[in-house]
Design a protein around this motif. Sequence first.
Motif: not given
Length: 171
Positions: A111-128
């Motif tokens: 809605r045109g408003i910016s705010r900082p956001q942080s979180f932890t994600a889970q890495l899965g299925d990583a390949s080349a």
Amino acid sequence: MTVAVETGTWQLDRTATTVALKHKTMWGLVTVKGAFATVDGQGEVRADGSAVGTVTLDAASLDTKHAKRDKHLRSADFFDVENHPEITFAVRSAELRDGDQVHVIGQLTARGISRPQSFTAQLGDASADAVTLTAEFSVDRDHFGLGWNQMGMIRGLTTVTATLRFTRSAA
């Protein structure tokens, strides 16, 4: 991020990506769930293993399986899609920590408003050639001008869940 995740440019795979939200309404008695049908994005893994990028949601593509509610969510009371058609998350830093945990720092714009956001994600299925990140985090909709709340029916935070599948872009 890891040895398996190659440096370079990555494109969001729209067919294997989901971004959804849920929020309690009716004084906490009902949980409204919805998903965005149109999601786009890209990222870059840098030589030091960190990543940056952007995920963009078409705000009008939110589908809660209730046409009247969806129309209201698109209105000026909520997302105001006529004036703010996109919701974006700009990743300023994504770094692998503790095995498969990715610490993400960015900026959410709605809605045109910016705010900082942080979180932890889970890495899965990583390949080349592909990598999948899953995450769940909370957002205070009032911080983004989404404060419509008739008779105090809508309280608390909105939970956002995302499964983001990126594929390596051709060089």
